[in-house]
Scaffold this motif. Structure first.
Motif, short mmCIF file in Angstrom:
data_model
loop_
_atom_site.label_atom_id
_atom_site.label_comp_id
_atom_site.label_asym_id
_atom_site.label_seq_id
_atom_site.Cartn_x
_atom_site.Cartn_y
_atom_site.Cartn_z
N ALA A 1 3.93 4.96 -11.71
CA ALA A 1 3.02 4.39 -12.69
C ALA A 1 2.79 5.39 -13.82
O ALA A 1 2.64 6.60 -13.59
CB ALA A 1 1.70 4.03 -12.02
N TYR B 1 4.31 0.64 -3.33
CA TYR B 1 4.05 0.37 -4.75
C TYR B 1 2.63 -0.16 -5.00
O TYR B 1 2.43 -1.22 -5.57
CB TYR B 1 5.07 -0.64 -5.30
CG TYR B 1 5.31 -1.87 -4.45
CD1 TYR B 1 4.52 -3.01 -4.60
CD2 TYR B 1 6.33 -1.92 -3.51
CE1 TYR B 1 4.73 -4.15 -3.85
CE2 TYR B 1 6.55 -3.05 -2.75
CZ TYR B 1 5.75 -4.16 -2.92
OH TYR B 1 5.97 -5.28 -2.17
N LYS C 1 0.47 0.57 -7.16
CA LYS C 1 0.07 0.42 -8.56
C LYS C 1 1.04 -0.45 -9.36
O LYS C 1 0.95 -0.50 -10.58
CB LYS C 1 -0.06 1.80 -9.21
CG LYS C 1 -1.22 2.61 -8.66
CD LYS C 1 -1.44 3.89 -9.46
CE LYS C 1 -2.66 4.65 -8.94
NZ LYS C 1 -2.92 5.88 -9.73
N LYS C 2 1.94 -1.11 -8.67
CA LYS C 2 2.88 -1.99 -9.37
C LYS C 2 2.35 -3.42 -9.37
O LYS C 2 1.78 -3.88 -8.38
CB LYS C 2 4.26 -1.93 -8.72
CG LYS C 2 4.96 -0.60 -8.94
CD LYS C 2 6.38 -0.61 -8.41
CE LYS C 2 7.07 0.72 -8.71
NZ LYS C 2 8.46 0.74 -8.19
N ASP D 1 0.85 10.23 -6.56
CA ASP D 1 -0.55 9.94 -6.21
C ASP D 1 -1.14 11.00 -5.28
O ASP D 1 -2.28 11.43 -5.45
CB ASP D 1 -0.66 8.56 -5.58
CG ASP D 1 -0.38 7.44 -6.57
OD1 ASP D 1 -0.38 7.72 -7.79
OD2 ASP D 1 -0.15 6.30 -6.14
N SER E 1 0.82 -1.21 0.00
CA SER E 1 0.00 0.00 0.00
C SER E 1 0.85 1.26 0.00
O SER E 1 0.52 2.25 -0.66
CB SER E 1 -0.93 0.02 1.22
OG SER E 1 -1.89 -1.00 1.14
N LEU F 1 -2.24 -5.95 -9.20
CA LEU F 1 -1.62 -4.77 -8.62
C LEU F 1 -1.51 -4.94 -7.11
O LEU F 1 -2.40 -5.52 -6.46
CB LEU F 1 -2.44 -3.52 -8.95
CG LEU F 1 -2.57 -3.15 -10.43
CD1 LEU F 1 -3.38 -1.87 -10.58
CD2 LEU F 1 -1.19 -2.99 -11.07
N GLY G 1 -1.86 -2.86 -4.72
CA GLY G 1 -3.00 -2.26 -4.02
C GLY G 1 -4.25 -3.10 -4.10
O GLY G 1 -5.02 -3.19 -3.14
N ASP G 2 -4.45 -3.74 -5.25
CA ASP G 2 -5.62 -4.61 -5.40
C ASP G 2 -5.49 -5.87 -4.55
O ASP G 2 -6.48 -6.38 -4.02
CB ASP G 2 -5.80 -5.00 -6.87
CG ASP G 2 -6.24 -3.82 -7.73
OD1 ASP G 2 -6.70 -2.82 -7.15
OD2 ASP G 2 -6.11 -3.91 -8.97
N ASP H 1 5.75 6.87 -6.67
CA ASP H 1 4.30 6.71 -6.72
C ASP H 1 3.58 7.53 -5.65
O ASP H 1 2.55 8.15 -5.93
CB ASP H 1 3.93 5.23 -6.57
CG ASP H 1 4.18 4.44 -7.85
OD1 ASP H 1 3.79 4.93 -8.92
OD2 ASP H 1 4.76 3.35 -7.77
N ASP I 1 0.28 6.02 -15.75
CA ASP I 1 -0.96 6.81 -15.72
C ASP I 1 -0.87 7.94 -14.71
O ASP I 1 -1.46 9.01 -14.91
CB ASP I 1 -2.17 5.91 -15.45
CG ASP I 1 -2.10 5.21 -14.12
OD1 ASP I 1 -0.98 4.97 -13.64
OD2 ASP I 1 -3.16 4.88 -13.56
N SER I 2 -0.12 7.72 -13.61
CA SER I 2 0.04 8.78 -12.60
C SER I 2 0.90 9.92 -13.15
O SER I 2 0.58 11.10 -12.96
CB SER I 2 0.68 8.21 -11.33
OG SER I 2 -0.16 7.27 -10.72
#
Length: 349
Positions: free
Chosen positions: A189, A46, A48-49, A165, A43, A61, A63-64, A161, A191-192
């Motif tokens: 990331a 990383y 989003k890695k 973020d 959390s 990911l 976080g997921d 990140d 997208d970030s």
């Protein structure tokens, strides 16, 4: 006093999965973590890695993974003490333990599972004069409540990140967000990075690169931040300074609990991952034994065997018959039940 069956020190993936395995044995868990949210490195460092070696997930990911583990254990109603570090331990006459955090919160449990990953994480602090003077006075290394920065002028330093973020998030909260990084390139990331670029073009985030924070100003709280770029220094008006340079893992106070330590890790046996102190286990990256691999999936395995041992310790003489969850189902402490559909008995004529 918080009481529980198993006190888990560390709310990373291994600690979170322990909640589920303990719940199957009807054992209640409470978790302590120095970070302000569950998930450990997944959390904080990383989210989003992608991780590629979690069974059943070709790619997930970090976080997921944390979110899934929290959802998996939610039915067993774990408790959390977050933003506090396990500090001291006291062994009672009955063999149970009282663990007190750095903020004085006391926890009582007969079983302790140390799942602290690489240890308690401490923020990497920039080398600035009088930086400790501003702790909690505009200076923060973690963001616990974004609303604190509502309509404030915020300066964030960092290029990973977390810095990206939080700059994105606070762009809609703070009156002004300035992101300072010592390089032009950001390591985060894609997208970030692209989102920060968009917000810069919309004048919602100020970017100063390559530059460094070289000073903090203010009498009783942060009022200004000095930024040096190409040898020139200017002071930005600021209400808050958030340096996000990552975390430094340390075993911390747990190293003084009388546990057998080897190279900053806790030695355990390979039967149930118990330490040299009966009733205290160490699972995940924080432990060491011959053949140890510091992988999340190994931590899951260790957590499973540890919970079986804890059950036997808490229920001497009771024999637990292991059943697959596809057969036994899962009974949550919240009254929920998950089970496979019942077989239909019907003649074929």
């Amino acid at each position: 006093m918080i009481t529980t069956d198993i006190l888990i020190i560390g709310a990373g993936p291994t600690g979170l999965f322990t909640v589920f395995e303990a719940g199957l044995l009807k054992l209640k868990c409470h978790l302590i973590d120095a970070l302000p949210q569950p998930g450990g490195q997944c959390s904080e460092l990383y989210p989003k890695k992608p991780i590629y070696d979690i069974p059943g997930f070709p790619e997930i990911l970090a976080g997921d993974l944390t979110s899934n583990l929290l959802e998996q254990g939610r039915q067993f109603q774990p408790g959390f003490t977050l933003g506090e570090r396990a500090e001291t331990i006291e062994t009672l006459e009955d063999g149970s333990f009282i663990v007190t955090t750095n903020k004085g919160t006391k926890h009582h449990a007969p079983i302790i599972a140390i799942a602290g990953g690489l240890g308690s994480f401490e923020p990497r602090k920039p080398q600035l004069e009088n930086i400790d003077k501003y702790q909690d006075k505009g200076l923060a290394y973690f963001i616990k409540d974004p609303e604190v920065y509502r309509d404030k002028k915020v300066v964030i330093a960092g290029g990973g990140d977390s810095a990206l973020d939080w700059s994105i998030f606070l762009a809609d909260v703070a009156s002004e967000v300035t992101l300072v990084h010592r390089r032009n390139e950001f390591r985060g990331a894609l997208d970030s990075v692209e989102r920060v670029q968009e917000l810069k073009l919309l004048n919602k985030i100020n970017i100063i690169t390559p530059a460094e924070i070289t000073g903090l100003y203010g009498e009783d709280k942060i009022e200004g931040v000095a930024v040096t770029k190409n040898g020139d220094t200017k002071v930005l008006e600021a209400d808050a300074f958030i340096p996000l340079f990552g975390l430094s893992p340390k075993l911390g106070p747990i190293g003084d609990w009388g546990l057998e330590i080897e190279k900053n890790a806790i030695k355990v046996n390979t039967l149930d991952y118990q330490t040299n102190i009966p009733g205290i286990y160490a699972i995940g990256d924080v432990n060491t034994y011959e053949g140890k691999l510091k992988l999340i999936l190994c931590g899951f395995h260790e957590a499973t065997l540890m919970c079986q041992s804890a059950y036997k310790r808490l229920n001497p003489g009771n024999k637990f018959v292991l059943k697959y969850t596809t057969v036994s189902g899962v009974n949550g402490f919240d009254g929920s039940r998950k089970e496979s559909p019942k077989a239909v008995v019907k003649a074929i004529v």
